[in-house]
Design an enzyme around this catalytic site. Structure first.
Site, PDB file in Angstrom:
ATOM      1  N   LYS A  22       0.840  -0.917  -0.258  1.00  0.00           N
ATOM      2  CA  LYS A  22      -0.130   0.241   0.307  1.00  0.00           C
ATOM      3  C   LYS A  22       0.350   1.456  -0.239  1.00  0.00           C
ATOM      4  O   LYS A  22       0.789   1.928  -0.336  1.00  0.00           O
ATOM      5  CB  LYS A  22      -0.960   0.226   1.084  1.00  0.00           C
ATOM      6  N   ASN A  23       1.902   0.956   1.276  1.00  0.00           N
ATOM      7  CA  ASN A  23       2.460   2.371   0.998  1.00  0.00           C
ATOM      8  C   ASN A  23       3.846   2.766   0.114  1.00  0.00           C
ATOM      9  O   ASN A  23       4.234   4.156  -0.093  1.00  0.00           O
ATOM     10  CB  ASN A  23       3.131   2.460   2.346  1.00  0.00           C
ATOM     11  N   CYS A 116      -3.636  13.261  13.044  1.00  0.00           N
ATOM     12  CA  CYS A 116      -4.481  11.855  13.014  1.00  0.00           C
ATOM     13  C   CYS A 116      -4.719  10.963  14.430  1.00  0.00           C
ATOM     14  O   CYS A 116      -4.259  11.299  15.229  1.00  0.00           O
ATOM     15  CB  CYS A 116      -4.330  10.919  11.835  1.00  0.00           C
ATOM     16  N   ARG A 121       1.077  14.668  12.738  1.00  0.00           N
ATOM     17  CA  ARG A 121       1.678  14.214  11.712  1.00  0.00           C
ATOM     18  C   ARG A 121       1.635  15.880  10.946  1.00  0.00           C
ATOM     19  O   ARG A 121       0.881  16.113  10.247  1.00  0.00           O
ATOM     20  CB  ARG A 121       0.907  13.984  10.825  1.00  0.00           C
TER      21      ARG A 121
END
Ligand code: EPZ
Length: 432
Positions: A22-23, A116, A121
């Site tokens: 995914k990343n 988040c 972040r």
């Protein structure tokens, strides 16, 4: 809204085949707008994070669609219309579009991604580096205006090896005049994969994985057909699940060397791990000794994205395990939920450490996922627990794990996905 219902106690036996990471796919989708030619990414999983990234790329005029496991992107008609705040907020990784948008259009309006569940972040490392590349940035509270008409290569040194900042600067520099050198760059495999993809498009990038990356700006990039690396976090999640539940699990299409830090933690314990080529085999009786002192740190050390899953394993090991989360300031959300299942864990929030006292058994409970890796941790605990668990928040798990329950059922787990209905409370399940 979906919920998992899990009856614990089954071992995991059989084999699975990993899809693309995914990343990595999220970064490569961003990189695909650097060219007007076709890009095809192969063997991609069906994940909500990837679907949302494609929605964002479509919203700026590119054509992005999925066909089976392939993603097709053509950004010829992309326009610098600026992505909507609403879309940007669906996915923190949307901020990694800033670099390619600046490369392609020389200016950008981009919304700050905000914090988040796992942390604030911030994006200061991204912005400081772009300013070193002579990008003019004005902050308008919720969004930034960036002027990259005079962008040129330069030397930047990160105060912390940020994965996203490394990817953003690589994609900003790849078409800039001159050479850019990033010192203290992230070494994650997903950064190396981005380098390899950019070079497949005609870029000149070297050093990814070493901490020092050199990008020589080129005139133009062409399309590419590319298979991203497989997902080391899905692989590590499965290894930890097999170690906790017991069984004999083979993972195919893996990159075993991406998990050296995890294998180091599990070696010489009641869990046999063998690997060769692209295959990992895990055999366990589900009862391990305590795991020692573990800290999540930047690659090649133990990854933060496996910390919640490792905590679930530690909860049923013999003895005490110490876990320190050194990457994100608030990544212990899974612990309160694990304690509902009988885990004995003592957290020092300020020190970001958790002392896990292994117990003989966990017990089914009703728990809620607060982010995707927390969700994976609760699934591992529920599969190991005695009795039935209900796990709310499966939409978090769907962000990073494709048909997770189908994969686990195929290995022998007793897990079903149900749609939550307001009328019939799930408590009924426990009344049996
Ligand atoms: C990537 O996030 C991953 N996400 C995360 O995976 C992963 O946990 C993280 O890297 C660390 O490995 C994607 O690739 C989409 P960072 P990223 O910038 O790039 C601080 C998952 O579960 N920082 O390396 O956002 C930051 O606050 C997700 O798949 C700054 O201070 O991570 C954090 O404490 C979760 N300033 C640390 O660095 C900045 O400008 C690591 O952040 C940027 C980051």
């Amino acid at each position: 809204m979906y919920t998992y219902i899990v009856r614990g106690g089954n071992k995991l036996n059989g084999s699975v085949r990993l899809k693309a990471a995914k990343n990595s796919v999220l970064a490569l989708i961003a990189a695909s707008i650097l060219t007007e030619d076709d890009v095809i990414l192969k063997n991609c999983p069906d994940l909500t994070d990837i679907a949302n990234k494609l929605k964002i790329v479509n919203s700026i005029g590119a054509k992005a669609l999925c066909g089976g496991d392939d993603i097709f992107i053509n950004a010829r008609n992309a326009r610098n219309t600026g992505m909507s705040a609403e879309l940007a907020r669906t996915l923190r990784s949307s901020f990694v579009l800033l670099g390619p948008i600046l490369s392609r259009f020389k200016e950008a309006k981009i919304y700050l991604p905000g914090g988040c569940r796992i942390g604030q972040r911030p994006v200061d490392i991204h912005l400081d580096a772009l300013e070193k590349l002579n990008v003019k940035i004005t902050n308008h509270e919720t969004y930034l205006l960036c002027d990259a008409r005079e962008m040129r290569g330069s030397g930047v040194t990160f105060k912390f090896p940020s994965v996203g900042a490394t990817q953003n600067v690589m994609m900003a520099a790849v078409l800039a005049h001159g050479t850019t050198t990033i010192q203290n760059a992230a070494k994650e495999p997903e950064v190396v994969d981005l380098q390899n993809f950019l070079n497949a498009m005609g870029a000149s990038v070297a050093g990814a994985g070493t901490g020092t990356i050199e990008i020589n700006g080129v005139e133009k990039l062409h399309g590419a057909v590319y298979t991203p690396i497989s997902d080391r976090i899905v692989a590590g999640t499965l290894v930890l699940a097999a170690a906790a539940c017991g069984g004999d699990l083979t993972i195919n299409n893996a990159c075993p060397h991406h998990l050296n830090a995890l294998f180091e933690i599990l070696k010489d314990n009641y869990c046999e791990i063998e690997y060769s080529g692209d295959t990992i085999r895990v055999r366990s009786d589900g009862r391990l000794n305590a795991l020692g002192e573990i800290a999540s740190e930047p690659y090649p050390f133990f990854p933060t994205d496996l910390q919640p899953q490792l905590t679930a394993l530690a909860a049923v090991c013999l003895g005490n395990t110490g876990i320190t989360e050194k990457i994100f300031e608030n990544r212990f959300g899974h612990i309160a939920e694990l304690k509902k299942m009988g885990a004995k864990i003592y957290v020092d929030e300020r020190a970001r450490t958790a002392l896990v006292q292994g117990v003989d058994a966990l017990y089914g409970a009703e728990v809620s996922a607060c982010d995707l890796r927390c969700g994976a941790s609760l699934v591992i605990a529920a599969m190991r627990a005695k009795g039935i668990s209900v796990i709310h928040g499966v939409e978090y798990i769907d962000r990073g794990y494709e048909n997770f329950e189908m994969m686990l059922r195929g290995l022998g787990a007793d897990i079903v996905r149900v749609q939550e209905c307001k009328r019939k409370p799930l408590q009924k399940i426990f009344d049996k």
